[in-house]
Design a protein around this motif. Structure first.
Motif, mmCIF file in Angstrom:
data_model
loop_
_atom_site.group_PDB
_atom_site.id
_atom_site.type_symbol
_atom_site.label_atom_id
_atom_site.label_comp_id
_atom_site.label_asym_id
_atom_site.label_seq_id
_atom_site.Cartn_x
_atom_site.Cartn_y
_atom_site.Cartn_z
ATOM 1 N N TYR A 387 -6.977 -41.971 17.346
ATOM 2 C CA TYR A 387 -8.176 -42.669 16.891
ATOM 3 C C TYR A 387 -8.306 -42.549 15.381
ATOM 4 O O TYR A 387 -8.033 -41.522 14.786
ATOM 5 N N GLY A 388 -8.705 -43.638 14.741
ATOM 6 C CA GLY A 388 -8.975 -43.619 13.313
ATOM 7 C C GLY A 388 -7.831 -44.100 12.450
ATOM 8 O O GLY A 388 -8.005 -44.261 11.244
ATOM 9 N N PHE A 570 -19.212 -40.413 13.750
ATOM 10 C CA PHE A 570 -18.980 -41.049 15.044
ATOM 11 C C PHE A 570 -20.260 -41.017 15.873
ATOM 12 O O PHE A 570 -21.026 -40.059 15.811
ATOM 13 N N ARG A 576 -24.427 -44.875 22.498
ATOM 14 C CA ARG A 576 -24.309 -46.026 21.592
ATOM 15 C C ARG A 576 -25.431 -47.037 21.777
ATOM 16 O O ARG A 576 -25.898 -47.640 20.827
ATOM 17 N N TYR A 596 -23.135 -47.556 15.529
ATOM 18 C CA TYR A 596 -21.788 -47.101 15.172
ATOM 19 C C TYR A 596 -21.881 -46.120 14.007
ATOM 20 O O TYR A 596 -22.779 -46.214 13.173
ATOM 21 N N LYS A 599 -17.166 -43.860 10.601
ATOM 22 C CA LYS A 599 -15.739 -43.747 10.906
ATOM 23 C C LYS A 599 -15.364 -44.507 12.166
ATOM 24 O O LYS A 599 -14.186 -44.617 12.504
ATOM 25 N N ASP A 600 -16.379 -45.015 12.887
ATOM 26 C CA ASP A 600 -16.110 -45.825 14.076
ATOM 27 C C ASP A 600 -15.542 -47.172 13.659
ATOM 28 O O ASP A 600 -15.938 -47.728 12.631
#
Length: 782
Positions: A387-388, A570, A576, A596, A599-600
Motif C-alpha cells: 500500500y502507498g 489514513f 470511512r 480519506y 496518504k490514502d
C-alpha cells in the motif's frame, strides 16, 4: 497474565520483535539511505572547489573532515534519529505529517470543513500524545490571525516544493557523479560530452521504468546499498591505514576551529559543499511510513553512520597525501584493481538513491492533492500488495524533462551541487521550525524547550543556509525558481478551491425553503438514487436549487455525497462513511461524507454503491432504535453517524449475488426501460473495469422485526437502488467579482481557470462511471 506467559515466552516475543526490526532495517537501506550513502561521490570535490583551492594542506583537509563528521553527528544522528523520528503522525513522517499534527491539535487549517466527528477517528489522536493542545496565549494568537495561518501553510508548501526540487537534483547529481568515473581510467578516450550523454540516457531509462513500480525491483535495492555502504566503509578503512592514520585526530572539534581560523570567509563559503554530506537526511523522516522508527535508527547507527564516517575519513587521509586529486577524490582513492566493480556498484547505488527520492516526490504531490493544494492529476497504484506505492505520470515526465535540462544546461557537479545543497538545507530548516511548533502544541512541552531546540539546530542550519544562499548566482537560483513556480501553482489552486468552498458555504439553500416545497420538492420524484456531489459537510449547496428550478423531475432518493480529506495519514475503511439525514423522513434525503487521509489513495471502489445502500439502511435502523428509546425524533440537520461498512448486521437487508437469482425472478421490480438496460449492458461490455463490478441484489430481511415506517423507507431505498444510480456533479465556472482587485482577478480568472482546464475533471478524479453521470453548469462569482 505476564506470570502465565513465563520468561521463555517473553524471550520468544523479544526474539520475534528483534527479527522484525532487523528485517525492516535491512529493507530500509534501499528505500531510505540510497541518497545519503552516495554523497561521498561529490562532497569533497564540491567543498574544495572555488577559493578553498588556495588552502590545500593537511590542516585544511583535517578541518574539512572534522566539519563533515560533526555535521553528520549533530543533524542526522542527534536531531533526526534521536528527536524528529519521535514526531511521527501515526507512523508517517515528513513536513505534511507535522502540519497535519498541528492542524489536529490546533485550529491552523484554512478550510472550515472540520467536524467534531473527525476527532472521534481512531487515528486522529496518537496513543500517548494526548488530545488537543493546551490552551495558551500563543495558540489563541495563531488561531485568531488568519495571515499567520496562511504563512504557516506557505512555509509547508515551500518545504514541499523543495522536496520536489530534490526529486530533480538527486537523480541528476547522483547519476552524473557516478558516470563521471568513466573519465578517470581513460581520460583521452571518454570526453565530457559523452559522459553527459551517457548520464542523460541513464536518467531517461530511470524515468521510463517508473510506471512499472518500485516493488518489481525492490528486492534488489537493499542488497545494492548494503554492498555499496560496506564497500566504501572498507575502502575508507584501507585508505586510513595506508595513507595517513593521523586523520583520526580530526575527530576532535578543535580542528573545526583551526579550519575557520585559517580559511575565514572562504571556509564559510565551503559549507555549501559540506552540507551535501547530509543530503537525503530528510528521507529518514519522510519515508518513516514504510518502516518503523526503531528499524531506521538501527540501520543508521549500525551501518550507515560508521561506514560514512570511515569513507569520509579515508578520503581525507588520501587527499592529505594527494592534493592534486581533488577533482575526482573518490574514484582516485579507490585501489586500481577495484575500480570497475566499484564503478558498477556506484552507478547502481546512484539509481537506487534516485528511485527513493522520485517515489517520495510522488508521495508529496499526492499529499498536496489530498489537502487541496495541487491540481487534480492521475494517481496510479503500482502494487497490489504494497500500500502507498504510487506513480503519477504527469509529475514523472516533468521531473525527467527538468533533470535533463539541469544535466545538459550545467554539465558540472559543482554547480548542480550548489542547487542541490540549497534545496536540501531548506527542507531541513523548515522541518526544524515545524518541529518547534510540534513540541509546543502536540507534545504540550514548555515553550523554552521548543526555543532550545530551535536555537541549537536552527542556528547550525542557519549558518549552512547562509552559505548556500551565497551560491545563488552559481546555480542556487534553480531550486528557488522551481519552488516559486510549483508554489505559485499550489497556492493559486488552494486559494481558488478555498474561495469556491466559501461561496458554497455562504450561499447554502435555506432549510426553510426546502420544507416549504414539501416531500415532492415541487417536482416529479422518479425512481432511482441521485448522488449529488458537493464539498459542503453541512447544509444543502446552492447548486441543488439550480437543479430543482431547471429540471422537471428528480430522483426518489437523494444523497448529498461529500468526499473529504482529513488531516490524518489514513482513515480506517470501517470508519470511512459518515451518514446523516436532511429534512424529515418522508423527504428521503440523506448526506454521506466519505473521509480519506492525506496518504490514502482514492481508488475506484467497485462496491461504493452497495456500501452506500447498506450504510443508509443501517443508519435508518439506528435512528429508529434511538427514536424508540428516547421517544423523540431529530429531523432536519440531525447528527451524523459513523457507519461501519465491514459489519452488515443491523441493516435489515440481505445482500446476495445477482447470479444466485433464478432467471426471470426479481427481488425488487426494476423501473428501468429495456433501452436503458441495453445501453448499460453495451457500455459495461466495452469498459473492462466496469464489467468486473460485483452484481448484487438486496432484499428486506424477513427474520428481523422491523418497524412499518422503517420497512417502507427501506423498501423505497431498495426500489430506488434497483431503478439505478445517477451521479450528479456541478460543472462549475469560477469567476472573480467585478469589484475585485487586480491580483485576485488574475489569480481566479486566468491562473486558476487555466489550471482547472488543464487538470483532470472531478468526475474522472472521483471515478464516476460516464454512463451514469449528469453534469450541470454553474457560474461562481467569488
Amino acid at each position: 497474565m505476564d506470570e502465565e506467559i513465563g520468561p521463555a515466552a517473553r524471550q520468544g516475543q523479544w526474539k520475534s520483535y528483534c527479527k522484525t526490526v532487523s528485517l525492516l532495517a535491512f529493507q530500509s537501506f534501499g528505500v531510505v539511505y540510497g541518497d545519503l550513502s552516495t554523497s561521498p561521490l561529490y562532497v569533497y570535490k564540491s567543498s574544495l572547489s572555488g577559493r578553498l583551492n588556495g588552502y590545500l594542506d593537511e590542516t585544511t583537509i583535517f578541518g574539512l573532515f572534522s566539519l563533515i563528521f560533526w555535521t553528520l553527528t549533530l543533524l542526522p544522528l542527534l536531531k533526526y534519529i534521536l528527536i524528529v523520528l519521535s514526531a511521527d503522525d501515526n507512523g508517517e513522517g515528513g513536513t505534511f505529517a507535522l502540519y497535519s499534527l498541528l492542524c489536529r491539535h490546533a485550529k491552523f487549517s484554512l478550510l472550515p470543513n472540520q467536524q467534531s466527528a473527525d476527532e472521534e477517528l481512531s487515528t486522529y489522536y496518537q496513543p500517548g500524545v494526548g488530545g488537543p493542545a493546551i490552551s495558551s496565549p500563543l495558540k489563541r494568537f495563531l488561531e485568531k490571525h488568519k495571515k499567520l495561518r496562511t504563512c504557516l501553510l506557505l512555509i509547508v508548501l515551500f518545504g514541499a516544493c523543495m522536496v520536489i526540487g530534490d526529486g530533480v537534483f538527486t537523480p541528476t547529481i547522483s547519476v552524473f557523479s557516478a558516470i563521471s568515473g568513466l573519465k578517470d581510467p581513460a581520460p583521452g578516450r571518454i570526453p565530457d560530452g559523452w559522459v553527459v550523454l551517457i548520464a542523460c540516457a541513464v536518467l531517461v531509462g530511470l524515468f521510463a521504468l517508473q510506471h512499472r513500480g518500485t516493488h518489481r525491483v525492490a528486492f534488489m535495492f537493499a542488497p545494492i546499498v548494503v554492498v555499496w555502504i560496506l564497500t566504501i566503509g572498507v575502502i575508507g578503512l584501507y585508505n586510513i591505514i595506508h595513507w595517513n592514520p593521523r586523520i583520526c585526530l580530526a575527530l576532535s572539534p578543535h580542528y573545526v576551529v583551526k579550519f575557520f581560523k585559517m580559511t575565514g570567509k572562504d571556509g564559510w563559503l565551503s559549507l555549501g559543499g559540506v552540507l551535501l554530506a547530509i543530503t537525503g537526511t530528510e528521507a529518514m523522516f519522510a519515508d518513516l511510513g514504510h518502516f518503523t522508527a526503531a528499524s531506521i535508527r538501527l540501520a543508521f547507527v549500525g551501518a550507515i553512520y560508521p561506514c560514512l564516517v570511515l569513507q569520509y575519513m579515508g578520503q581525507a587521509a588520501f587527499l592529505s597525501r594527494n592534493m592534486s586529486a581533488v577533482e575526482d577524490s573518490f574514484y582516485q582513492s579507490v585501489p586500481r584493481p577495484l575500480f570497475w566493480p566499484v564503478f558498477v556498484i556506484a552507478t547502481l547505488a546512484a539509481v537506487v538513491g534516485s528511485q527513493s527520492i522520485i517515489s517520495a516526490t510522488f508521495s508529496i504531490v499526492n499529499q498536496c492533492l489530498s489537502l487541496g493544494c495541487f491540481p487534480r492529476v492521475k494517481v496510479v497504484h503500482t502494487s497490489r500488495w504494497i500500500y502507498g506505492q504510487i506513480y503519477i505520470p504527469e509529475i514523472n515526465w516533468i521531473l525527467m524533462v527538468l533533470c535533463l535540462a539541469v544535466t545538459l544546461g550545467f554539465r558540472d557537479t559543482n554547480v548542480i551541487g550548489n542547487a542541490y545543497g540549497l534545496a536540501c538545507i531548506t527542507v531541513i530548516f523548515v522541518t526544524t521550525w515545524l518541529m518547534a511548533l510540534v513540541i509546543i502544541f502536540v507534545w504540550n512541552k514548555h515553550i523554552l524547550l521548543a526555543l532550545l531546540f530551535l536555537v541549537v539546530f536552527g542556528s547550525i542550519e542557519g549558518v549552512y543556509l547562509s552559505a548556500a544562499v551565497i551560491k545563488v548566482p552559481q546555480g542556487g537560483w534553480v531550486p528557488i525558481a522551481f519552488a516559486f513556480v510549483f508554489m505559485l501553482v499550489m497556492y493559486v489552486w488552494h486559494y481558488g478551491t478555498r474561495r469556491k468552498y466559501l461561496f458554497d458555504l455562504q450561499n447554502k439553500v435555506p432549510m426553510r425553503w426546502i420544507l416549504t416545497l414539501g416531500p415532492s420538492l415541487g417536482i416529479m420524484r422518479v425512481p432511482g438514487i441521485g448522488l449529488i456531489y458537493t464539498e459542503l459537510v453541512t447544509g444543502v449547496p446552492s447548486i441543488f436549487s439550480h437543479f430543482v428550478t431547471n429540471l422537471p423531475a428528480f430522483h426518489q432518493v437523494l444523497v448529498f455525497v461529500c468526499v473529504k480529506s482529513i488531516p490524518v495519514p489514513f482513515v480506517p475503511a470501517d470508519e470511512r462513511y459518515l451518514i446523516g439525514r436532511i429534512g424529515p423522513r418522508e423527504y428521503r434525503m440523506y448526506r454521506c461524507i466519505v473521509r480519506y487521509g492525506y496518504k490514502d489513495v482514492q481508488k475506484d471502489d467497485e462496491n461504493f454503491e452497495n456500501h452506500l445502500v447498506m450504510s443508509i439502511a443501517k443508519f435508518i435502523q439506528m435512528e429508529a432504535e434511538e427514536t424508540a428509546s428516547s421517544g423523540s425524533y431529530e429531523s432536519s440537520e440531525g447528527r451524523m453517524a459513523v457507519i461501519h461498512t465491514e459489519d452488515t448486521t443491523g441493516t435489515g437487508l440481505v445482500m446476495r449475488n445477482s447470479t444466485d437469482e433464478a432467471a426471470g425472478t426479481s427481488l425488487t421490480r426494476s423501473s428501468r426501460s429495456e433501452t436503458l438496460r441495453s445501453l448499460q449492458s453495451i457500455y459495461e461490455q466495452e469498459s473492462g473495469g466496469v464489467s468486473r463490478r460485483r452484481r448484487v441484489r438486496f432484499q428486506i430481511s424477513e427474520e428481523d422485526r422491523i418497524d412499518p415506517q422503517v420497512r417502507d423507507e427501506l423498501s423505497d431505498l431498495l426500489e430506488a437502488k434497483e431503478a439505478g444510480v445517477a451521479y450528479i456533479i456541478g460543472h462549475s465556472y469560477v469567476k472573480a467579482r467585478k469589484n475585485s482587485n487586480f491580483f485576485k482577478t488574475f489569480a481566479i480568472n486566468y491562473a486558476y481557470s487555466f489550471l482547472r482546464k488543464n487538470c483532470r475533471g472531478p468526475a474522472v478524479a472521483l471515478h464516476i462511471p460516464h454512463i451514469s453521470l449528469i453534469e450541470v453548469g454553474m457560474i461562481y462569482y467569488v
